[in-house]
Design a protein around this motif. Structure first.
Motif, mmCIF file in Angstrom:
data_model
loop_
_atom_site.group_PDB
_atom_site.id
_atom_site.type_symbol
_atom_site.label_atom_id
_atom_site.label_comp_id
_atom_site.label_asym_id
_atom_site.label_seq_id
_atom_site.Cartn_x
_atom_site.Cartn_y
_atom_site.Cartn_z
ATOM 1 N N ALA A 138 -38.982 -24.188 8.395
ATOM 2 C CA ALA A 138 -37.847 -23.247 8.331
ATOM 3 C C ALA A 138 -37.688 -22.081 9.337
ATOM 4 C CB ALA A 138 -38.246 -22.353 6.796
ATOM 5 N N ARG A 143 -35.156 -28.430 13.951
ATOM 6 C CA ARG A 143 -34.252 -29.416 13.404
ATOM 7 C C ARG A 143 -34.898 -30.150 12.584
ATOM 8 N NH1 ARG A 143 -32.191 -32.053 18.763
ATOM 9 N NH2 ARG A 143 -34.468 -32.059 18.876
ATOM 10 N N ALA A 167 -37.164 -23.051 1.881
ATOM 11 C CA ALA A 167 -35.540 -23.293 1.855
ATOM 12 C C ALA A 167 -35.254 -24.002 3.286
ATOM 13 C CB ALA A 167 -34.505 -22.234 1.336
ATOM 14 N N THR A 169 -32.234 -25.819 5.927
ATOM 15 C CA THR A 169 -30.894 -26.377 6.407
ATOM 16 C C THR A 169 -31.138 -27.557 7.199
ATOM 17 O OG1 THR A 169 -30.179 -24.032 6.008
ATOM 18 C CG2 THR A 169 -28.820 -25.731 7.039
ATOM 19 N N ARG A 173 -29.362 -35.374 6.262
ATOM 20 C CA ARG A 173 -29.459 -35.847 5.200
ATOM 21 C C ARG A 173 -29.197 -37.342 5.291
ATOM 22 N NH1 ARG A 173 -30.623 -32.265 1.197
ATOM 23 N NH2 ARG A 173 -30.400 -30.256 1.515
#
Length: 259
Positions: A138, A143, A167, A169, A173
């Protein structure tokens, strides 16, 4: 009455590795070299290396057979089966995806767990960014690639991130674990959450960083023969090979955990 894979394999004479005798659904004896035809297997992408070896071993043990392997995300394969794609055996990367097929009554037996797997953090060789924990992922500028939430490795990722209170980002995916790992191999991600076995198979490019939360999302791999199998004897024999000591040794050597 539905029979478990182990029971069916025993009836066919394949439960004991190296057994030369079998019977065709209890009708007449079949020796190992009398098995013939193509055995069509749909398998989770994370099984590619191990099942390539298992398929070759099965063909060597049964010279008149051919194993046709198709790999993809388990959810995609389950959808294909329910939609009518012909196959003899389905090997999934989670009980949930197998349930899609059993709920549609497209299996002939109760699925058997043949292996387990868990996640690692895949990083480039040498771990240039010094990523050792989920929390490290995180950090600003890191990346991270993960599996899509509707595939087994994505479900496991959500569990471990929740357990760690992290969490992310993600920059990608992907639809299966191989595509997720490729993001690190191609340099488009600094890390990826993938199965231990996939990191081990790509050891020339990446290394796998173990983390304790992965123990909370160990994935079970079930296998089952399909209702409309064109080669039911071959399907039973293949499943018995996977569940037997030869198949299990290949799986353990690839980094899978015991069933």
């Amino acid at each position: 009455m539905r029979l478990s894979a182990a029971t069916l394999a025993t009836m066919l004479g394949f439960a004991v590795p190296g057994s030369a005798a079998a019977c065709d659904a209890g009708k007449r004896p079949i020796s190992a070299d009398q098995l013939s035809g193509t055995v069509t297997v749909l398998a989770a992408a994370s099984l590619r290396g191990a099942f390539d070896q298992i398929g070759a071993g099965f063909e060597a043990a049964h010279p008149r057979t051919k194993v046709a392997l198709t790999y993809a995300g388990s959810d995609e394969l389950a959808r294909r089966i329910v939609s009518g794609t012909p196959a003899d055996v389905f090997a999934a990367a989670s009980p949930a995806t197998m349930r899609t097929v059993t709920d549609a009554e497209d299996t002939t037996d109760t699925p058997e767990t043949f292996a387990r797997n868990q996640l690692v953090i895949a990083v480039p060789k040498g771990n240039p960014k010094g990523l050792h924990t989920l929390a490290d992922l995180a950090q600003p500028g890191v990346r991270v690639a993960v599996c899509a939430v509707d595939v087994p490795c994505g479900t496991a990722t959500a569990k471990v991130l929740g357990a760690a209170g992290v969490a992310l980002t993600p920059v990608a995916r992907e639809p299966d674990v191989k595509a997720t790992l490729a993001q690190v191999q191609h340099g488009t991600a600094d890390a990826a959450l993938v199965y231990r076995t996939d990191a081990r198979a790509a050891a020339s490019d990446v290394e796998g960083v173990e983390f304790p939360e992965s123990a909370q999302a160990v994935t079970a791999y079930p296998i089952a023969a399909l209702k409309d199998a064109a080669n039911p004897s071959g399907a039973a024999a293949f499943m018995a090979y996977v569940l037997g000591h030869r198949g299990q040794q290949v799986l353990m050597d690839a980094g899978f955990l015991r069933p």
